[in-house]
Design a protein around this motif. Structure first.
Motif, PDB file in Angstrom:
ATOM      1  N   ARG A 149       0.804  -1.227   0.000  1.00 38.10           N
ATOM      2  CA  ARG A 149       0.000   0.000   0.000  1.00 38.10           C
ATOM      3  C   ARG A 149       0.840   1.282   0.000  1.00 38.10           C
ATOM      4  NH1 ARG A 149      -3.950  -2.252  -2.148  1.00 38.10           N
ATOM      5  NH2 ARG A 149      -5.864  -2.584  -1.034  1.00 38.10           N
ATOM      6  N   MET A 150       2.097   1.209  -0.348  1.00 43.51           N
ATOM      7  CA  MET A 150       2.923   2.413  -0.431  1.00 43.51           C
ATOM      8  C   MET A 150       2.638   3.197  -1.701  1.00 43.51           C
ATOM      9  SD  MET A 150       4.773   3.315   2.050  1.00 43.51           S
ATOM     10  CE  MET A 150       5.813   4.510   1.268  1.00 43.51           C
ATOM     11  N   CYS A 151       2.033   2.576  -2.678  1.00 46.74           N
ATOM     12  CA  CYS A 151       1.813   3.216  -3.979  1.00 46.74           C
ATOM     13  C   CYS A 151       0.464   3.921  -4.054  1.00 46.74           C
ATOM     14  CB  CYS A 151       1.936   2.178  -5.087  1.00 46.74           C
ATOM     15  SG  CYS A 151       0.657   0.913  -5.030  1.00 46.74           S
ATOM     16  N   LEU A 152      -0.070   4.347  -2.933  1.00 45.92           N
ATOM     17  CA  LEU A 152      -1.381   4.988  -2.924  1.00 45.92           C
ATOM     18  C   LEU A 152      -1.363   6.303  -3.700  1.00 45.92           C
ATOM     19  CD1 LEU A 152      -2.436   4.441   0.785  1.00 45.92           C
ATOM     20  CD2 LEU A 152      -3.280   3.237  -1.230  1.00 45.92           C
ATOM     21  N   VAL A 153      -2.415   6.536  -4.462  1.00 47.74           N
ATOM     22  CA  VAL A 153      -2.627   7.789  -5.186  1.00 47.74           C
ATOM     23  C   VAL A 153      -4.088   8.189  -5.003  1.00 47.74           C
ATOM     24  CG1 VAL A 153      -0.833   7.368  -6.920  1.00 47.74           C
ATOM     25  CG2 VAL A 153      -3.170   6.625  -7.366  1.00 47.74           C
ATOM     26  N   ALA A 183     -13.067   9.370  -5.832  1.00 50.25           N
ATOM     27  CA  ALA A 183     -12.949   8.131  -5.059  1.00 50.25           C
ATOM     28  C   ALA A 183     -12.981   8.488  -3.580  1.00 50.25           C
ATOM     29  CB  ALA A 183     -11.656   7.406  -5.404  1.00 50.25           C
ATOM     30  N   PRO A 184     -13.627   7.671  -2.754  1.00 44.46           N
ATOM     31  CA  PRO A 184     -13.746   8.020  -1.340  1.00 44.46           C
ATOM     32  C   PRO A 184     -12.438   7.928  -0.560  1.00 44.46           C
ATOM     33  CG  PRO A 184     -14.692   5.858  -1.766  1.00 44.46           C
ATOM     34  CD  PRO A 184     -14.330   6.454  -3.100  1.00 44.46           C
ATOM     35  N   LYS A 185     -11.486   7.133  -1.060  1.00 49.15           N
ATOM     36  CA  LYS A 185     -10.200   6.990  -0.367  1.00 49.15           C
ATOM     37  C   LYS A 185      -9.114   6.729  -1.399  1.00 49.15           C
ATOM     38  CE  LYS A 185     -11.304   2.184   0.570  1.00 49.15           C
ATOM     39  NZ  LYS A 185     -11.509   1.167   1.571  1.00 49.15           N
ATOM     40  N   PRO A 186      -7.839   6.852  -1.010  1.00 50.37           N
ATOM     41  CA  PRO A 186      -6.749   6.597  -1.972  1.00 50.37           C
ATOM     42  C   PRO A 186      -6.780   5.150  -2.486  1.00 50.37           C
ATOM     43  CG  PRO A 186      -5.917   7.697  -0.011  1.00 50.37           C
ATOM     44  CD  PRO A 186      -7.332   7.307   0.283  1.00 50.37           C
ATOM     45  N   ILE A 187      -6.255   4.970  -3.690  1.00 49.50           N
ATOM     46  CA  ILE A 187      -6.231   3.641  -4.313  1.00 49.50           C
ATOM     47  C   ILE A 187      -4.795   3.163  -4.452  1.00 49.50           C
ATOM     48  CG2 ILE A 187      -8.376   4.005  -5.598  1.00 49.50           C
ATOM     49  CD1 ILE A 187      -6.417   4.362  -8.097  1.00 49.50           C
ATOM     50  N   ALA A 188      -4.604   1.854  -4.508  1.00 52.34           N
ATOM     51  CA  ALA A 188      -3.292   1.260  -4.767  1.00 52.34           C
ATOM     52  C   ALA A 188      -3.043   1.324  -6.270  1.00 52.34           C
ATOM     53  CB  ALA A 188      -3.247  -0.171  -4.266  1.00 52.34           C
ATOM     54  N   SER A 189      -2.086   2.139  -6.671  1.00 53.02           N
ATOM     55  CA  SER A 189      -1.859   2.364  -8.104  1.00 53.02           C
ATOM     56  C   SER A 189      -1.281   1.147  -8.814  1.00 53.02           C
ATOM     57  CB  SER A 189      -0.944   3.570  -8.305  1.00 53.02           C
ATOM     58  OG  SER A 189       0.322   3.330  -7.736  1.00 53.02           O
ATOM     59  N   CYS A 190      -0.661   0.230  -8.079  1.00 46.23           N
ATOM     60  CA  CYS A 190      -0.054  -0.937  -8.729  1.00 46.23           C
ATOM     61  C   CYS A 190      -1.090  -1.922  -9.236  1.00 46.23           C
ATOM     62  CB  CYS A 190       0.907  -1.635  -7.776  1.00 46.23           C
ATOM     63  SG  CYS A 190       0.100  -2.421  -6.366  1.00 46.23           S
ATOM     64  N   SER A 191      -2.293  -1.884  -8.670  1.00 45.08           N
ATOM     65  CA  SER A 191      -3.300  -2.861  -9.074  1.00 45.08           C
ATOM     66  C   SER A 191      -4.534  -2.243  -9.738  1.00 45.08           C
ATOM     67  CB  SER A 191      -3.754  -3.662  -7.848  1.00 45.08           C
ATOM     68  OG  SER A 191      -4.312  -2.803  -6.880  1.00 45.08           O
ATOM     69  N   PHE A 192      -4.554  -0.938  -9.870  1.00 46.70           N
ATOM     70  CA  PHE A 192      -5.727  -0.263 -10.432  1.00 46.70           C
ATOM     71  C   PHE A 192      -5.482   0.058 -11.898  1.00 46.70           C
ATOM     72  CE2 PHE A 192      -9.067   2.881 -10.868  1.00 46.70           C
ATOM     73  CZ  PHE A 192     -10.042   2.396 -10.024  1.00 46.70           C
ATOM     74  N   PRO A 193      -6.314  -0.447 -12.819  1.00 51.56           N
ATOM     75  CA  PRO A 193      -6.102  -0.180 -14.244  1.00 51.56           C
ATOM     76  C   PRO A 193      -6.550   1.232 -14.633  1.00 51.56           C
ATOM     77  CG  PRO A 193      -8.045  -1.535 -13.935  1.00 51.56           C
ATOM     78  CD  PRO A 193      -7.438  -1.350 -12.576  1.00 51.56           C
ATOM     79  N   PRO A 215      -1.905  16.469  -0.340  1.00 52.06           N
ATOM     80  CA  PRO A 215      -1.718  16.225   1.098  1.00 52.06           C
ATOM     81  C   PRO A 215      -2.347  14.902   1.558  1.00 52.06           C
ATOM     82  CG  PRO A 215      -2.352  18.503   0.725  1.00 52.06           C
ATOM     83  CD  PRO A 215      -2.464  17.802  -0.597  1.00 52.06           C
ATOM     84  N   LEU A 216      -3.487  14.527   0.977  1.00 53.96           N
ATOM     85  CA  LEU A 216      -4.123  13.254   1.329  1.00 53.96           C
ATOM     86  C   LEU A 216      -3.212  12.083   1.001  1.00 53.96           C
ATOM     87  CD1 LEU A 216      -6.715  11.621   2.159  1.00 53.96           C
ATOM     88  CD2 LEU A 216      -7.262  11.607  -0.272  1.00 53.96           C
ATOM     89  N   VAL A 217      -2.587  12.103  -0.172  1.00 49.96           N
ATOM     90  CA  VAL A 217      -1.697  11.026  -0.601  1.00 49.96           C
ATOM     91  C   VAL A 217      -0.466  10.973   0.294  1.00 49.96           C
ATOM     92  CG1 VAL A 217      -0.184  10.262  -2.479  1.00 49.96           C
ATOM     93  CG2 VAL A 217      -2.502  11.025  -2.981  1.00 49.96           C
ATOM     94  N   LYS A 218       0.126  12.118   0.564  1.00 51.78           N
ATOM     95  CA  LYS A 218       1.322  12.150   1.405  1.00 51.78           C
ATOM     96  C   LYS A 218       1.032  11.619   2.800  1.00 51.78           C
ATOM     97  CE  LYS A 218       3.440  15.857  -1.197  1.00 51.78           C
ATOM     98  NZ  LYS A 218       3.871  17.259  -1.240  1.00 51.78           N
ATOM     99  N   LYS A 219      -0.091  12.012   3.376  1.00 50.63           N
ATOM    100  CA  LYS A 219      -0.460  11.547   4.713  1.00 50.63           C
ATOM    101  C   LYS A 219      -0.744  10.045   4.704  1.00 50.63           C
ATOM    102  CE  LYS A 219      -1.429  12.137   9.035  1.00 50.63           C
ATOM    103  NZ  LYS A 219      -0.324  12.186   9.975  1.00 50.63           N
ATOM    104  N   ALA A 220      -1.410   9.556   3.670  1.00 47.97           N
ATOM    105  CA  ALA A 220      -1.706   8.126   3.571  1.00 47.97           C
ATOM    106  C   ALA A 220      -0.421   7.317   3.481  1.00 47.97           C
ATOM    107  CB  ALA A 220      -2.595   7.854   2.357  1.00 47.97           C
TER     108      ALA A 220
END
Length: 95
Positions: A41-45, A50-60, A72-77
């Motif tokens: 979950r380090m690759c969150l964007v 979207a209601p919350k950040p997504i994992a970019s490695c698995s999202f097409p 700021p949301l991504v950095k905090k996540a």
């Protein structure tokens, strides 16, 4: 991606799309030759609407999607994920 219009082939993940235009996204579990796990979950964007950040490695990618990698949301996540990983890492680990 980050308010830049990008044309990416279908069946590409958001992480790969970002890498193709030079945007580095931190990751621990992603490798091109391995199946996608999405565990770290380090690759969150942030994905617009979207209601919350997504994992970019698995999202097409899809047409007309808006992705943000430096909000700021991504950095905090990412900070929270890293803190969680470090807190739960064994103290006797040699790495």
């Amino acid at each position: 991606i980050n308010n830049k219009e990008v044309f990416i082939p279908a069946n590409t993940t958001v992480l790969e799309a970002c890498n193709s235009i030079g945007i580095e996204i931190p990751r621990f579990c992603f490798h091109q030759r391995l199946p996608i796990a999405g565990n770290c979950r380090m690759c969150l964007v942030e994905l617009e609407k979207a209601p919350k950040p997504i994992a970019s490695c698995s999202f097409p990618v899809s047409s007309n999607m808006r992705v943000f990698t430096n909000t700021p949301l991504v950095k905090k996540a990412r900070e929270n994920v890293l803190e969680f990983l470090l807190i739960n890492h064994p103290l006797d680990c040699p790495i």
